[in-house]
Design a protein around this motif. Structure first.
Motif, PDB file in Angstrom:
ATOM      1  N   TYR A 174     -13.288  11.897 -11.954  1.00  4.03           N
ATOM      2  CA  TYR A 174     -13.952  10.559 -11.974  1.00  4.03           C
ATOM      3  C   TYR A 174     -15.280  10.669 -12.149  1.00  4.03           C
ATOM      4  CZ  TYR A 174     -16.334   6.159 -10.283  1.00  4.03           C
ATOM      5  OH  TYR A 174     -16.824   5.056 -10.275  1.00  4.03           O
ATOM      6  N   LEU A 175     -16.018  11.708 -11.269  1.00  2.00           N
ATOM      7  CA  LEU A 175     -17.482  11.855 -11.473  1.00  2.00           C
ATOM      8  C   LEU A 175     -17.873  12.578 -12.912  1.00  2.00           C
ATOM      9  CD1 LEU A 175     -18.306  13.397  -7.909  1.00  2.00           C
ATOM     10  CD2 LEU A 175     -18.678  10.938  -8.891  1.00  2.00           C
ATOM     11  N   ASN A 176     -16.931  13.294 -13.477  1.00  2.00           N
ATOM     12  CA  ASN A 176     -17.278  13.808 -14.805  1.00  2.00           C
ATOM     13  C   ASN A 176     -17.094  12.487 -15.902  1.00  2.00           C
ATOM     14  OD1 ASN A 176     -17.352  16.491 -13.965  1.00  2.00           O
ATOM     15  ND2 ASN A 176     -15.310  16.893 -14.334  1.00  2.00           N
ATOM     16  N   ILE A 177     -16.317  11.470 -15.507  1.00  2.00           N
ATOM     17  CA  ILE A 177     -16.333  10.374 -16.655  1.00  2.00           C
ATOM     18  C   ILE A 177     -17.766   9.746 -16.245  1.00  2.00           C
ATOM     19  CG2 ILE A 177     -15.468   8.060 -16.732  1.00  2.00           C
ATOM     20  CD1 ILE A 177     -12.653   9.290 -15.980  1.00  2.00           C
ATOM     21  N   VAL A 178     -18.077   9.607 -15.162  1.00  2.00           N
ATOM     22  CA  VAL A 178     -19.433   8.903 -14.856  1.00  2.00           C
ATOM     23  C   VAL A 178     -20.706   9.552 -15.426  1.00  2.00           C
ATOM     24  CG1 VAL A 178     -21.071   8.060 -13.102  1.00  2.00           C
ATOM     25  CG2 VAL A 178     -18.570   7.693 -12.869  1.00  2.00           C
ATOM     26  N   LYS A 224      -2.748   4.374  -5.743  1.00  2.00           N
ATOM     27  CA  LYS A 224      -2.092   5.405  -6.646  1.00  2.00           C
ATOM     28  C   LYS A 224      -1.731   4.463  -7.907  1.00  2.00           C
ATOM     29  CE  LYS A 224       1.133   8.605  -6.419  1.00  2.00           C
ATOM     30  NZ  LYS A 224       2.061   9.457  -5.603  1.00  2.00           N
ATOM     31  N   LYS A 225      -1.077   3.457  -7.796  1.00  2.00           N
ATOM     32  CA  LYS A 225      -0.664   2.592  -8.611  1.00  2.00           C
ATOM     33  C   LYS A 225      -1.613   1.807  -9.302  1.00  2.00           C
ATOM     34  CE  LYS A 225       2.748  -1.185  -9.581  1.00  2.00           C
ATOM     35  NZ  LYS A 225       3.640  -2.327  -9.022  1.00  2.00           N
ATOM     36  N   GLY A 226      -2.754   1.404  -8.524  1.00  2.00           N
ATOM     37  CA  GLY A 226      -3.843   0.688  -9.241  1.00  2.00           C
ATOM     38  C   GLY A 226      -4.699   1.685  -9.991  1.00  2.00           C
ATOM     39  N   ILE A 227      -4.501   2.818  -9.619  1.00  2.00           N
ATOM     40  CA  ILE A 227      -5.592   3.982 -10.478  1.00  2.00           C
ATOM     41  C   ILE A 227      -4.816   4.173 -11.551  1.00  2.00           C
ATOM     42  CG2 ILE A 227      -6.240   6.387 -10.627  1.00  2.00           C
ATOM     43  CD1 ILE A 227      -6.611   6.178  -7.536  1.00  2.00           C
ATOM     44  N   SER A 228      -3.477   4.255 -11.518  1.00  2.00           N
ATOM     45  CA  SER A 228      -2.535   4.553 -12.949  1.00  2.00           C
ATOM     46  C   SER A 228      -2.853   3.473 -13.898  1.00  2.00           C
ATOM     47  CB  SER A 228      -1.182   4.708 -12.673  1.00  2.00           C
ATOM     48  OG  SER A 228      -0.387   5.067 -13.567  1.00  2.00           O
ATOM     49  N   ILE A 231      -6.996  13.548 -14.030  1.00  2.00           N
ATOM     50  CA  ILE A 231      -6.780  12.396 -12.845  1.00  2.00           C
ATOM     51  C   ILE A 231      -5.494  12.173 -12.782  1.00  2.00           C
ATOM     52  CG2 ILE A 231      -7.047   9.933 -12.073  1.00  2.00           C
ATOM     53  CD1 ILE A 231      -9.906  10.280 -13.221  1.00  2.00           C
ATOM     54  N   ARG A 232      -4.669  11.825 -13.981  1.00  2.00           N
ATOM     55  CA  ARG A 232      -3.334  11.658 -14.132  1.00  2.00           C
ATOM     56  C   ARG A 232      -2.520  12.847 -13.539  1.00  2.00           C
ATOM     57  NH1 ARG A 232      -3.687   8.720 -19.613  1.00  2.00           N
ATOM     58  NH2 ARG A 232      -3.885   6.558 -18.908  1.00  2.00           N
ATOM     59  N   GLU A 233      -2.860  14.116 -13.807  1.00  2.00           N
ATOM     60  CA  GLU A 233      -2.058  15.071 -13.434  1.00  2.00           C
ATOM     61  C   GLU A 233      -2.320  15.300 -11.857  1.00  2.00           C
ATOM     62  OE1 GLU A 233      -3.706  18.512 -15.238  1.00  2.00           O
ATOM     63  OE2 GLU A 233      -3.032  17.754 -17.344  1.00  2.00           O
ATOM     64  N   GLN A 256     -13.004   3.123  -9.341  1.00  2.00           N
ATOM     65  CA  GLN A 256     -13.488   3.639  -8.217  1.00  2.00           C
ATOM     66  C   GLN A 256     -13.008   3.076  -6.967  1.00  2.00           C
ATOM     67  OE1 GLN A 256     -17.668   2.572  -7.649  1.00  2.00           O
ATOM     68  NE2 GLN A 256     -18.014   4.285  -6.189  1.00  2.00           N
ATOM     69  N   ARG A 257     -12.677   1.645  -7.292  1.00  2.00           N
ATOM     70  CA  ARG A 257     -12.084   0.755  -6.114  1.00  2.00           C
ATOM     71  C   ARG A 257     -10.858   1.464  -5.819  1.00  2.00           C
ATOM     72  NH1 ARG A 257     -14.119  -3.550  -8.696  1.00  2.00           N
ATOM     73  NH2 ARG A 257     -15.985  -4.160  -7.737  1.00  2.00           N
ATOM     74  N   GLY A 258     -10.176   1.785  -6.693  1.00  2.00           N
ATOM     75  CA  GLY A 258      -8.546   2.266  -6.659  1.00  2.00           C
ATOM     76  C   GLY A 258      -8.709   3.630  -5.913  1.00  2.00           C
ATOM     77  N   PHE A 259      -9.918   4.527  -6.062  1.00  2.00           N
ATOM     78  CA  PHE A 259      -9.916   5.917  -5.262  1.00  2.00           C
ATOM     79  C   PHE A 259     -10.216   5.443  -3.926  1.00  2.00           C
ATOM     80  CE2 PHE A 259     -10.971   7.994  -9.455  1.00  2.00           C
ATOM     81  CZ  PHE A 259      -9.765   8.786  -9.318  1.00  2.00           C
ATOM     82  N   ILE A 260     -11.210   4.526  -3.606  1.00  2.00           N
ATOM     83  CA  ILE A 260     -11.680   4.255  -2.341  1.00  2.00           C
ATOM     84  C   ILE A 260     -10.488   3.613  -1.411  1.00  2.00           C
ATOM     85  CG2 ILE A 260     -13.067   2.612  -0.881  1.00  2.00           C
ATOM     86  CD1 ILE A 260     -15.193   3.000  -3.130  1.00  2.00           C
ATOM     87  N   SER A 261      -9.616   2.931  -2.108  1.00  2.00           N
ATOM     88  CA  SER A 261      -8.645   2.397  -1.271  1.00  2.00           C
ATOM     89  C   SER A 261      -7.073   3.077  -1.450  1.00  2.00           C
ATOM     90  CB  SER A 261      -8.162   0.764  -1.709  1.00  2.00           C
ATOM     91  OG  SER A 261      -7.800   0.870  -3.324  1.00  2.00           O
ATOM     92  N   SER A 262      -7.053   4.329  -2.109  1.00  2.00           N
ATOM     93  CA  SER A 262      -6.310   5.040  -2.302  1.00  2.00           C
ATOM     94  C   SER A 262      -5.021   4.323  -2.702  1.00  2.00           C
ATOM     95  CB  SER A 262      -5.694   5.879  -1.030  1.00  2.00           C
ATOM     96  OG  SER A 262      -6.732   6.641  -0.533  1.00  2.00           O
TER      97      SER A 262
END
Length: 151
Positions: A129-133, A50-54, A106-108, A42-48
């Protein structure tokens, strides 16, 4: 910020240790780990980021599959006196499948192989992400005993 989350997690874990059997401890420990990874995502999404999300997606997907995707292991982790264990394990395995699908989505979106706009990719990734939650909450709501929730 991360220190506060870790301290809160360890405090909650320490308070619950005395009443947990070994298998329940493993399950709770793993759930805390998945929760921390989901928070990082979630933090990765908020801060945009991309590398952290991956990076966190790799860890989260692996851990979710290892914990929830193995029927035999999951049966052993649930409390011995729990009713309808096989049904509840099926719910957990289904949640693992939903998580896996959402992680792929998300990866795609991050890789942008479809040439979509940034906003469209963000919307797709955030919906996944919301589907995961949702899969996590669905599993928790159906698998945990009502008595355990009320405690």
């Amino acid at each position: 910020m991360n220190t506060k989350i870790l301290v809160s997690g360890f405090l909650a874990l320490a308070l619950g240790i005395s009443s947990l059997s070994a298998s329940e401890f493993d399950l709770k420990t793993n759930m805390f780990k998945l929760n921390a990874e989901l928070n990082e995502l979630q933090r990765g999404f908020i801060s945009s980021d991309k590398k952290g999300i991956s990076i966190i997606l790799n860890s989260f997907a692996k851990d979710a599959e290892e914990l929830l995707g193995n029927r035999d292991q999951m049966i052993d982790m649930l409390p011995k006196d729990m009713d309808s264990k096989k049904h509840k394990v099926n719910i957990a395995v289904d949640s693992a499948r939903k998580i896996k699908t959402s992680v792929a989505t998300i990866r795609e979106a991050i890789e942008n192989k479809e040439g979509l706009s940034v906003r469209k990719r963000q919307a797709i990734a955030q919906e996944a992400y919301l589907n995961i939650v949702g899969a996590c909450f669905n599993c928790h709501n159906l698998v945990r005993d009502k008595e355990r929730i009320a405690d």
